[in-house]
Structures are given as C-alpha cells and as structure tokens.
Enzyme design. Structure first.
Site, PDB file in Angstrom:
ATOM      1  N   TRP A 101       0.828  -1.205   0.000  1.00  0.00           N
ATOM      2  CA  TRP A 101       0.000   0.000   0.000  1.00  0.00           C
ATOM      3  C   TRP A 101       0.863   1.255   0.000  1.00  0.00           C
ATOM      4  CZ3 TRP A 101      -3.969  -1.647  -2.042  1.00  0.00           C
ATOM      5  CH2 TRP A 101      -4.651  -2.777  -1.602  1.00  0.00           C
ATOM      6  N   ASP A 171      -1.369   6.555   6.437  1.00  0.00           N
ATOM      7  CA  ASP A 171      -2.490   5.678   6.068  1.00  0.00           C
ATOM      8  C   ASP A 171      -2.704   4.715   7.235  1.00  0.00           C
ATOM      9  OD1 ASP A 171      -4.123   3.642   5.107  1.00  0.00           O
ATOM     10  OD2 ASP A 171      -2.913   3.219   3.322  1.00  0.00           O
ATOM     11  N   LYS A 195     -11.873  -1.775   6.884  1.00  0.00           N
ATOM     12  CA  LYS A 195     -11.060  -2.706   7.653  1.00  0.00           C
ATOM     13  C   LYS A 195     -11.547  -2.780   9.101  1.00  0.00           C
ATOM     14  CE  LYS A 195      -8.806  -3.047   3.930  1.00  0.00           C
ATOM     15  NZ  LYS A 195      -7.585  -2.431   3.467  1.00  0.00           N
TER      16      LYS A 195
HETATM   17  C1  LIG Z   1      -7.058  -1.973   2.169  1.00  0.00           C
HETATM   18  C2  LIG Z   1      -6.007  -0.950   2.249  1.00  0.00           C
HETATM   19  C3  LIG Z   1      -5.840   0.011   1.235  1.00  0.00           C
HETATM   20  C4  LIG Z   1      -6.676   0.027  -0.020  1.00  0.00           C
HETATM   21  O1  LIG Z   1      -7.958   0.449   0.263  1.00  0.00           O
HETATM   22  P1  LIG Z   1      -9.040   0.772  -0.887  1.00  0.00           P
HETATM   23  O2  LIG Z   1     -10.171   1.320  -0.096  1.00  0.00           O
HETATM   24  O3  LIG Z   1      -9.340  -0.520  -1.567  1.00  0.00           O
HETATM   25  O4  LIG Z   1      -8.456   1.766  -1.804  1.00  0.00           O
HETATM   26  C5  LIG Z   1      -4.869   0.972   1.427  1.00  0.00           C
HETATM   27  N1  LIG Z   1      -4.100   0.994   2.519  1.00  0.00           N
HETATM   28  C6  LIG Z   1      -4.232   0.092   3.508  1.00  0.00           C
HETATM   29  C7  LIG Z   1      -3.363   0.152   4.704  1.00  0.00           C
HETATM   30  C8  LIG Z   1      -5.188  -0.912   3.408  1.00  0.00           C
HETATM   31  O5  LIG Z   1      -5.311  -1.825   4.379  1.00  0.00           O
END
Ligand SMILES: *Cc1c(COP(=O)(O)O)cnc(C)c1O
Length: 360
Positions: A101, A171, A195
């Site tokens: 990511w 993030d 998540k």
């Molecule tokens: C799942 C995830 C993403 C991607 O998320 P989307 O909503 O599918 O764009 C990005 N960063 C992290 C840490 C994730 O767990």
C-alpha cells in the site's frame, strides 16, 4: 442464522450489535418511515446522523479543533492521488515503503512530482519496519508519508518516524481506532473504513486546517480538493450516506466498549493468544519480526505450501473464513480487527493445535 468467524483483511467483520441495530432500523429509521438509504442527505435527520458521527469520532480520538474530519469516497486509493495533489506545494515528498500500500502511494505520487523512497523493507519481503530515527529527509519535502499498519505483511510502526519537522501523512486504514492515536503528531491521517470501522465506500480523512488551501496542483478537480469538502462539511455532493451511518454506529459501539484504551487492551489480549501459540508451535510460524508485529493482521505459514492449502481448506470447513494469506506472502493471515471476539481467536488457536497434532 449462523455466523462464521470471519478473518478477512477487508471488507471485514463488524460488531454484531451494530448489524442488528441497522437491521432493526432498515425499514423505518426512528419513525421516519424510510431507511437511511432512502433519505435526502440534506434532510434534518441525516444532518443529525453525520454530525453525531463526526462528534463521536472527535471525542474517541480527542481530535483538536484545528483539525477537520472529512467523510469522503474513492477508498484509500483515491487518497494516494489526493494527498500529492493537495499537499505537494514544492512537488517533493518522502515515502517510507513498508508494503504494497505504501508502494502504491509512492508510485502514484510520482505522477505529480518528485517522490523519494527514503526507506524500505522490501529487501526482506516487508517483514519488518525499518529504523526511521534518522532518515535522509529531503530539505524541501512537503511531507513524509507512511502506511502505519501494513495489512498484507502484518507489521506496524510502534514509533512514528522522525520527520525532522516535516508534516507526517499516514495511512491508518487497517489500524484505525484499534488503539489510541495522538492526532497532533500528524498533518493528515486517513483510512478506508472497510477494515475496522464500517462498510466499503467511505474513507475518513483527518487533516490539520493549515494544510487545507486553494493552492493545489494545477488541474486538480474540484472533487479532489480537501477544501471543497472541508468547506461543505463533507456534504459538497451526495456522500456515502448509508456507510457513514454505519460508521457512526461503530463509533457508539467503541464508546460503549470503553474507548480506545479498552479497545487496545482487548486487541492486545487477542493478538497475544495467537502470537504465543505461533511462537511455541512446531508447525506454524509467524512471518514478521517480533517487535514489529501488528495487532490487527497476523500472517503465518507452515513452510509447506501443500500443508498451507490443506489448512485453509479444513479451517473453512470448520467455520473459519478468509484465512488464506495474500498472494504475495502466501500461507495464511488472520485479521483480528476490533469486532473479532476473543472467542474467535481462541477457537482458531484450538483448531490450529488440533491441525498440528494431526499433521506432525
Ligand atoms: C485496504 C487498504 C488500502 C486500499 O484500500 P481501498 O479502499 O481498496 O483503496 C490501502 N491501505 C491500507 C493500509 C489498506 O489496508
């Protein structure tokens, strides 16, 4: 009705209590005669829903007044672009690449300016967090970017990097509200909610007000400016209204749980059960450096691909869903987010012990 233990990395398990409440309110939201899906986002009722959600989130995280909370769409991926479009004033940013990511965010930023990879753990399949106490931060960097919990690899930053005064952008998709977080350490912190907080379709951005400006990169669409959404209190256009409503319910559930200190204790207790077993097992082993282990995502392997596949198959038959690891790590991964009950982790470890005995 029978519910499985769902170890999915995302979209993931939500608190049963929240789902039941939503089901109860599905046809008639508190006397409105309609569901939240069917109501105008400009209605008084919906205004109450989104304002309560924001107020509860602010209280859970003690978000200071000089930070805005934005409920946006486009997932975490859209933030990979929105961040440079809005924050890259000098067109320079430093990225710490600790997984897929972070890598994707780093690659996306290259579209907009000079993105520097100042640290990485790719040399060992992202199984650790690099030392970030004295990195070569670029003097003209607009921000330093991290992915705080690496969902695929199962690592977590236990201390934030020393950004040498630069704005930290993080993030937190897969560790959002899993433990307390000091918002003042960040310029911008964001996460997709699927998540740990709600249904896919909502991304929450917490951003310090001085970073919200008209001065975005040329060509930045109106919809991709933080200012557009900040000025309109996340109601510039139709927001992901139903998703925000569910997030609001999860915030209330967290408050009832005792807030983030209590949540952290609960998550540590769950993770310890699984990690302790991985450390003593002769069949299964964790794939991550111990001091960097995530409380949320726990990858593990047997070292034998056939046995891994057998485990995934048999665990599914026994009511443990989504334990197959990400294709880039192989093996298994148990995601044990806030809403995973401790009984689920205990049951999984019992199942693993039985599997170990049978497959010695
Ligand atoms: C799942 C995830 C993403 C991607 O998320 P989307 O909503 O599918 O764009 C990005 N960063 C992290 C840490 C994730 O767990």
């Amino acid at each position: 009705m029978s519910r499985v233990y769902n170890f999915s990395a995302g979209p993931a398990v939500l608190p049963e209590e929240v789902l039941k409440e939503a089901a109860d309110e599905m046809l008639d939201y508190r006397g409105c005669g309609m569901s939240v899906m069917e109501m105008s986002h400009r209605s008084k009722v919906y205004e109450g829903i989104i304002q309560d959600a924001e107020a509860d989130l602010r209280s859970i995280l003690s978000i200071p007044q000089n930070y805005k909370v934005l409920f946006l769409q486009g997932g975490a991926h859209q933030q990979f672009a929105m961040i440079p479009m809005n924050l890259m004033k000098n067109k320079v940013a430093d990225y710490i690449v600790t997984g897929q990511w972070a890598k994707k965010a780093y690659q996306e930023a290259q579209i907009f300016g000079k993105a520097n990879k100042i640290a990485s753990s790719e040399d060992k399949t992202f199984s650790y967090i690099p030392d970030c106490s004295d990195l070569p931060i670029s003097p003209d960097a607009d921000y330093v970017y991290i992915c705080e919990n690496n969902t695929i690899y199962g690592t977590k930053f236990k201390t934030l990097p020393n950004t040498k005064g630069k704005t930290l952008v993080s993030d937190v998709s897969s560790c959002f509200l899993s433990e307390p977080m000091d918002v003042t350490k960040y310029g911008l912190v964001y996460g997709g909610v699927q998540k740990n907080i709600g249904p896919a379709g909502v991304v929450i951005v917490i951003i310090r007000e001085d970073l919200i400006t008209e001065d975005t990169l040329p060509g930045t669409p109106t919809m991709l400016k933080y200012k557009t959404h900040a000025d309109a209190n996340s109601l510039y256009n139709t927001p992901p209204a139903y998703g925000i409503y569910i997030c609001g319910k999860v915030f209330k559930w967290i408050q009832k749980f005792g807030g983030l200190e209590a949540m952290k204790k609960h998550n540590e207790e769950k993770a310890k059960i699984l990690y302790d077993y991985l450390d003593e097992s002769e069949l299964f082993k964790g794939t991550v450096r111990k001091e960097d282990r995530s409380l949320m995502n726990v990858p593990f392997i047997t070292g034998n691909e056939e046995l891994d596949a057998k485990f995934v198959k048999e665990s599914k038959a026994a009511g443990f869903e989504n334990l197959k690891g990400h294709r880039s790590v192989g093996g298994m991964r148990a995601s044990i987010y806030n809403a995973m009950p401790i009984e689920g982790v205990k049951a999984l470890v019992e199942f693993m012990k039985k599997f170990e005995l049978e497959n010695k």
